[in-house]
Design a protein around this motif. Structure first.
Motif, PDB file in Angstrom:
ATOM      1  N   TYR A  95       0.831  -1.197   0.000  1.00  0.00           N
ATOM      2  CA  TYR A  95       0.000   0.000   0.000  1.00  0.00           C
ATOM      3  C   TYR A  95       0.867   1.248   0.000  1.00  0.00           C
ATOM      4  O   TYR A  95       0.669   2.167  -0.794  1.00  0.00           O
ATOM      5  N   TYR A  96       1.867   1.272   0.886  1.00  0.00           N
ATOM      6  CA  TYR A  96       2.734   2.445   0.977  1.00  0.00           C
ATOM      7  C   TYR A  96       3.595   2.599  -0.265  1.00  0.00           C
ATOM      8  O   TYR A  96       3.864   3.712  -0.705  1.00  0.00           O
ATOM      9  N   GLU A  97       4.020   1.473  -0.815  1.00  0.00           N
ATOM     10  CA  GLU A  97       4.804   1.501  -2.046  1.00  0.00           C
ATOM     11  C   GLU A  97       3.998   2.165  -3.154  1.00  0.00           C
ATOM     12  O   GLU A  97       4.476   3.051  -3.838  1.00  0.00           O
ATOM     13  N   GLY A 110       4.773  10.341  -6.659  1.00  0.00           N
ATOM     14  CA  GLY A 110       5.931  10.714  -7.455  1.00  0.00           C
ATOM     15  C   GLY A 110       7.258  10.468  -6.783  1.00  0.00           C
ATOM     16  O   GLY A 110       8.239  11.120  -7.100  1.00  0.00           O
ATOM     17  N   ALA A 111       7.292   9.519  -5.842  1.00  0.00           N
ATOM     18  CA  ALA A 111       8.561   9.176  -5.203  1.00  0.00           C
ATOM     19  C   ALA A 111       9.513   8.639  -6.259  1.00  0.00           C
ATOM     20  O   ALA A 111       9.092   7.940  -7.169  1.00  0.00           O
ATOM     21  N   LYS A 112      10.784   8.983  -6.102  1.00  0.00           N
ATOM     22  CA  LYS A 112      11.758   8.534  -7.086  1.00  0.00           C
ATOM     23  C   LYS A 112      12.063   7.067  -6.854  1.00  0.00           C
ATOM     24  O   LYS A 112      12.346   6.654  -5.741  1.00  0.00           O
ATOM     25  N   ALA A 136      18.811   3.855 -13.295  1.00  0.00           N
ATOM     26  CA  ALA A 136      18.144   4.948 -13.984  1.00  0.00           C
ATOM     27  C   ALA A 136      16.819   5.218 -13.278  1.00  0.00           C
ATOM     28  O   ALA A 136      16.224   4.314 -12.696  1.00  0.00           O
ATOM     29  N   GLN A 137      16.374   6.453 -13.304  1.00  0.00           N
ATOM     30  CA  GLN A 137      15.118   6.761 -12.637  1.00  0.00           C
ATOM     31  C   GLN A 137      13.952   6.141 -13.395  1.00  0.00           C
ATOM     32  O   GLN A 137      13.885   6.209 -14.621  1.00  0.00           O
ATOM     33  N   LEU A 138      13.063   5.535 -12.634  1.00  0.00           N
ATOM     34  CA  LEU A 138      11.929   4.869 -13.265  1.00  0.00           C
ATOM     35  C   LEU A 138      10.776   5.844 -13.438  1.00  0.00           C
ATOM     36  O   LEU A 138      10.556   6.716 -12.607  1.00  0.00           O
ATOM     37  N   SER A 139      10.052   5.661 -14.504  1.00  0.00           N
ATOM     38  CA  SER A 139       8.843   6.438 -14.721  1.00  0.00           C
ATOM     39  C   SER A 139       7.803   6.027 -13.682  1.00  0.00           C
ATOM     40  O   SER A 139       7.736   4.870 -13.287  1.00  0.00           O
ATOM     41  N   ARG A 140       7.016   6.960 -13.237  1.00  0.00           N
ATOM     42  CA  ARG A 140       5.998   6.624 -12.230  1.00  0.00           C
ATOM     43  C   ARG A 140       4.913   5.731 -12.818  1.00  0.00           C
ATOM     44  O   ARG A 140       4.114   5.165 -12.098  1.00  0.00           O
ATOM     45  N   TYR A 141       4.905   5.643 -14.132  1.00  0.00           N
ATOM     46  CA  TYR A 141       3.918   4.777 -14.775  1.00  0.00           C
ATOM     47  C   TYR A 141       4.454   3.370 -14.975  1.00  0.00           C
ATOM     48  O   TYR A 141       3.739   2.478 -15.397  1.00  0.00           O
ATOM     49  N   ASN A 142       5.745   3.215 -14.673  1.00  0.00           N
ATOM     50  CA  ASN A 142       6.362   1.903 -14.794  1.00  0.00           C
ATOM     51  C   ASN A 142       6.126   1.135 -13.502  1.00  0.00           C
ATOM     52  O   ASN A 142       6.584   1.527 -12.443  1.00  0.00           O
ATOM     53  N   ILE A 143       5.392   0.035 -13.591  1.00  0.00           N
ATOM     54  CA  ILE A 143       5.093  -0.724 -12.377  1.00  0.00           C
ATOM     55  C   ILE A 143       6.177  -1.758 -12.084  1.00  0.00           C
ATOM     56  O   ILE A 143       6.177  -2.379 -11.031  1.00  0.00           O
ATOM     57  N   GLU A 144       7.111  -1.944 -12.997  1.00  0.00           N
ATOM     58  CA  GLU A 144       8.211  -2.886 -12.779  1.00  0.00           C
ATOM     59  C   GLU A 144       9.251  -2.223 -11.886  1.00  0.00           C
ATOM     60  O   GLU A 144       9.210  -1.024 -11.673  1.00  0.00           O
TER      61      GLU A 144
END
Ligand SMILES: [Zn+2]
Ligand SMILES: [Zn+2]
Length: 92
Positions: free
Chosen positions: A39-41, A48-50, A58-66
């Motif tokens: 839930y917290y994740e 928008g946590a990095k 590399a920074q992940l896109s917030r839309y990337n669930i992987e």
């Protein structure tokens, strides 16, 4: 067996091969903890946590669930495809 609930970590005799907790209570506590963690994740991602790629940082896109970036994912897929091809080649 050692109870998989880290706060308990009691040694116990497992009755079944897949018993991970010493008691139903520990199982419940651990399950709740896992749910809360997820839930917290999710909440952090939404806020928008990095998050960094597990492989290349590399920074992940917030839309990337992987937990790895798309280019690493592509590489991983290519690798497993290659492995599969090698296995097939060996059979044939
Ligand atoms: Zn326990
Ligand atoms: Zn990556």
């Amino acid at each position: 067996m050692i109870c998989a609930n880290t706060e308990c970590a009691t040694t116990f005799d497992s009755k079944t091969h897949n018993q991970k907790y010493c008691s139903d209570e520990c199982c419940r506590v651990a399950t709740n903890k896992r749910i809360m963690q997820k839930y917290y994740e999710k909440k952090a991602i939404k806020n928008g946590a990095k998050r960094l790629c597990k492989k290349c940082k590399a920074q992940l896109s917030r839309y990337n669930i992987e937990d790895i970036c798309s280019s690493c994912l592509k590489k991983t897929n290519a690798k497993s495809r290659k492995l599969l091809q090698d296995i097939i080649d060996e059979i044939i």
